[in-house]
Design an enzyme around this catalytic site. Structure first.
Site, mmCIF file in Angstrom:
data_model
loop_
_atom_site.group_PDB
_atom_site.id
_atom_site.type_symbol
_atom_site.label_atom_id
_atom_site.label_comp_id
_atom_site.label_asym_id
_atom_site.label_seq_id
_atom_site.Cartn_x
_atom_site.Cartn_y
_atom_site.Cartn_z
ATOM 1 C CG PHE A 1 -2.657 -0.518 1.135
ATOM 2 C CD1 PHE A 1 -3.574 -0.350 0.807
ATOM 3 C CD2 PHE A 1 -1.466 -1.793 1.453
ATOM 4 C CE1 PHE A 1 -4.492 -1.761 0.463
ATOM 5 C CE2 PHE A 1 -2.805 -3.275 1.652
ATOM 6 C CZ PHE A 1 -4.387 -2.860 1.536
ATOM 7 C CG ASP A 2 1.237 6.029 -1.985
ATOM 8 O OD1 ASP A 2 2.388 5.927 -1.128
ATOM 9 O OD2 ASP A 2 0.995 6.447 -2.456
ATOM 10 C CE LYS A 3 2.344 9.357 4.111
ATOM 11 N NZ LYS A 3 1.274 10.013 4.639
ATOM 12 C CE LYS B 1 6.044 4.255 -3.523
ATOM 13 N NZ LYS B 1 5.403 5.692 -3.286
ATOM 14 C CB VAL C 1 -3.594 -0.330 -3.262
ATOM 15 C CG1 VAL C 1 -4.204 0.518 -3.212
ATOM 16 C CG2 VAL C 1 -4.036 -1.746 -3.446
#
Length: 636
Positions: free
Chosen positions: A317-319, A501, A518
């Site tokens: 997950f990205d924040k 990433k 995501v």
């Protein structure tokens, strides 16, 4: 009732009648003579001609990989033996199976057509003060949307307040309040207020049109299971023809069986071994699931991504704007040196009133909510990425600076105890700015990126499903750990640049196997493309992220992610069950056939009967719903 549904109803009734005749044949009642030949032949030709026509064309073109050819040979063989009910029922049931397949595809396409039909044909163009055709609208046009009218184009509200029903696009069950600056989508419904909006996309580029195009394209893309079964059928079907011929030759020439019995055994093998249950049911399962997801505002770009979801072991997950709202919220207001809360917020709001920074908007919003009017200012100067300088016309000490500590220290003295307090707040994951005059620090403001309400529910459900959540962000380690701790995420990778990433995804694949990602930002695009299945949320995502993603959720409801994974698992489970049922049934009947105990009616059940059963099971996915309690987010 549509045309195809009427055909299915009629064919079902006719098949039941012929099936009744088939039952009589079990009790040695023979349908012999010219009368019965003509009756059954006419029934087969009238209701089963599509299958027979395709089979004959395949025979003339020597296309031995076509399943219709197997059914046609079985039909001709049965009639040659005088088994009229058997020959007729095999054609009728196979034609019914193909009609049910067409119905499943039509049902998914119909859902897309219904979406496109939501867009109105005309729009009220403000500059011409009249209705114009929607396809004539250009980017930048200002359109008036009256109450109880559908919104004609994608755009941004510039005037007015209303509630808009977006359920047709996003699946969101409740209307959303819209005011100046908010985005609206073509095909959504304006409920009560009058809105003026500026068109941002033409009709062909609207979100609803993209849904239609991409989903139709997705239906053409084969999943791994589909491609395997189609390749298998192209080899397997001609092999079965050869095996049936070999059984006929061996039985008649070597075992000296009567010609009729040798032909019947060859036909039994031919019908039993036909792979139509596998070839037909698998695509329907994917069509039905993609149609189901589309109705809930989830855009799946192909069946293979749904298949990949079923076996994902970890989700990255990205924040920002994924787990959090991407909008800083004031977490602490700390006045100093005799400054009141009102004076601190009003002065800070005045200095930030000309800034478009998210932190400035957060200060302005809090001051407004607490009823404080921003102080008027002059000589405004913004230093990008650092802070603001201006003269406050209300405060006694006019010149003020607001911004990061390093920026304030350039012109003002900040006591050590204040610096220590700032450091403490930053260690807790806060972003901190300071308001200072020439004489003294007037106060500090702490901010946190506000968490999405659905983030905790999503993470908890994924963990309950055995999926490992991983937080991957370009933000600081402190902020990443704050978010991870609040959500119960154990694995955290912070300060990750876009190329890093991508490497994180590669490492996660080595560690966990199948991995999902995501994300919504431009910096997430490489990771989204590299993961086994990349997911973006359309309302926050950049165009590059949406292009890189394999699945787009058209709302900001993160809790739909676990439901989507459950749909993927249900789809794969259905395909596996269908495959196992078909193979087990065929293997059992084949064993009876090789032992000389199987009949042609039993072979027909093992093939076409099972095909109808697995099609019905696949069609159920169109209305599949998880077992969550009513009122929570779910697909279906």
């Amino acid at each position: 009732m549509g045309a195809i549904q009427k055909q299915i109803a009629v064919l079902t009734c006719v098949s039941l009648l012929v099936g009744t005749a088939e039952v009589f044949s079990f009790y040695d009642y023979r349908f012999e003579g010219t009368f019965w030949l003509l009756c059954f032949l006419a029934t087969a030709l009238i209701f089963g001609y599509p299958t027979l026509l395709k089979g004959l064309k395949s025979l003339l073109r020597l296309q031995f990989g076509n399943i219709n050819l197997l059914m046609t040979i079985a039909f001709l063989g049965a009639f040659t033996l005088g088994e009229y009910p058997e020959g007729t029922i095999v054609i009728l049931l196979f034609t019914l199976a193909e009609l049910l397949e067409s119905f499943g595809i039509m049902k998914s396409r119909k859902a897309l057509e219904n979406l496109a039909a939501l867009i109105p044909k005309t729009a009220y163009l403000k500059k011409e003060a009249k209705e114009v055709a929607v396809h004539e609208l250009k980017v930048g046009d200002v359109v008036v949307v009256f109450p109880d009218r559908a919104i004609p184009a994608d755009g941004q509200v510039i005037l007015g307040v209303s509630a808009v029903d977006e359920s047709a696009i996003t699946g969101e069950p409740f209307p959303k309040d819209k005011t100046a600056g908010d985005l609206v989508f073509a095909g959504t419904f304006n409920l009560k207020g009058l809105l003026e909006m500026e068109v941002s996309r033409t009709e062909q580029e609207s979100a609803i049109e993209k849904i239609r195009r991409i989903t139709l394209s997705a239906m053409e893309k084969k999943a791994i299971a589909e491609r395997f079964i189609e390749r298998f059928a192209r080899i397997y079907t001609p092999l079965i023809l050869c095996m049936s011929l070999a059984v006929f030759a061996f039985s008649s020439l070597y075992l000296k069986w009567p010609l009729a019995l040798a032909i019947k055994q060859a036909l039994v093998l031919l019908v039993i071994s036909c792979p139509c249950a596998l070839v037909i049911s698998t695509p329907i399962a994917f069509f039905s699931s993609i149609g189901n997801a589309t109705r809930s505002g989830i855009l799946i770009k192909g069946g293979k991504w749904l298949e990949a979801l079923a076996s994902v072991n970890a989700f990255l997950f990205d924040k920002t704007k994924t787990l959090t709202k991407g909008k800083p919220k004031v977490a602490a207001v700390i006045p100093m040196n005799g400054t009141s809360r009102e004076q601190l917020l009003a002065c800070a709001a005045g200095l930030e009133s000309y800034s478009s920074h998210p932190i400035a908007e957060s200060i302005m919003r809090l001051a407004k909510d607490e009823g404080f009017s921003p102080h008027p200012v002059e000589k405004f100067e913004q230093i990008l990425g650092r802070g603001v300088k201006a003269d406050c016309l209300i405060c006694g000490d006019r010149h003020h600076c607001i911004g990061k500590l390093q920026f304030i220290l350039e012109e003002h003295h900040v006591p050590p105890d204040v610096i220590e307090m700032i450091d403490s707040l930053e260690r807790q994951g806060n972003s901190v700015i300071v308001l200072s005059s020439f004489r003294e620090v007037r106060g500090i403001l702490a901010f946190q990126d506000e968490m999405r309400e659905s983030s905790r529910e999503c993470i908890n459900e994924l963990k309950a499903m055995g999926i490992v959540p991983v937080l991957v962000t370009g933000d600081t380690q402190r902020e990443a750990e704050r978010v991870a701790d609040s959500l119960g995420i154990k694995k955290v990778i912070a300060e990750a640049l876009p190329d890093q990433k991508a490497r994180v995804v590669e490492e996660a694949i080595r560690e966990f196997g199948k991995v999902g990602m995501v994300g919504d930002g431009i910096n997430d695009a490489p990771a989204l493309a590299l993961s086994d299945v990349g997911i973006s949320f359309s309302q926050n995502a950049s165009e590059i992220a949406k292009e890189a993603a394999s699945i787009i959720i058209l709302s900001d409801r993160l809790q739909l992610l676990p439901e989507l994974i459950k749909l993927g698992r249900a789809t794969v489970a259905t395909i596996r069950f269908n495959t196992a049922l078909a193979i087990a049934t065929k293997a059992t009947v084949l064993a009876f056939a090789l032992a000389g105990f199987a009949s042609l009616p039993l072979a027909i059940f093992a093939d076409v009967g099972i095909t109808l059963i697995v099609i019905a099971l696949s069609l159920r996915l169109f209305n599949w719903r998880s077992d969550k309690k009513a009122g929570s987010a779910r697909i279906g």
